[in-house]
Design a protein around this motif. Sequence first.
Motif: not given
Length: 177
Positions: A144-149, A162-165, A169-170
């Motif tokens: 899992g990869v989180l792309v925050p909003t 995993l956190v992507a911008r 990036h994810a």
Amino acid sequence: MGSSTSGRIRAVLFDRDGTLVVDVPYNGDPDLVRPMPGAKAVLDSLRDRGIATGVVSNQSGIARGLISEADVSAVNARVEELLGPFDVWEICPHSDQDNCECRKPAPGMVHSACRRLGIDESSTALIGDIGADVRAAAAAGATGVLVPTPVTRAEEVRAAPLVARDLAHAVALLGES
């Protein structure tokens, strides 16, 4: 994890609202579909490398009577037109109260997508904008990869492995760029 996943990812599943397209709560209008910045380029890059792409989306508005299955299908068709083709679509029409196995963070949609693709969950990633996406991936044995909003809660960001911008990036975090 990072580059240790390089070479093993065969499919990338995406949450729809807030990840692939700008989130419009309970959207039933295809004219309101707007791709997230960079989404098309990321998807095309994955497809060019032979990596399967799919969408896994909670659509509780159906259970709540706010939108119809036809509305969701029309919006999905517009997403497909703008960002597709996708190899698989999985939609959960249930509400939180239904206690189904498909609604994220349950792993059902990830399992079903992988089964339909003929790809093991361990070679699959799920990219999304909230903790339920990352938890669904983990529950299914996927990455899992989180792309925050702006709607992503701080505790979800802290909990994500995993956190992507952004989407590019994810994918880079998966070792696939």
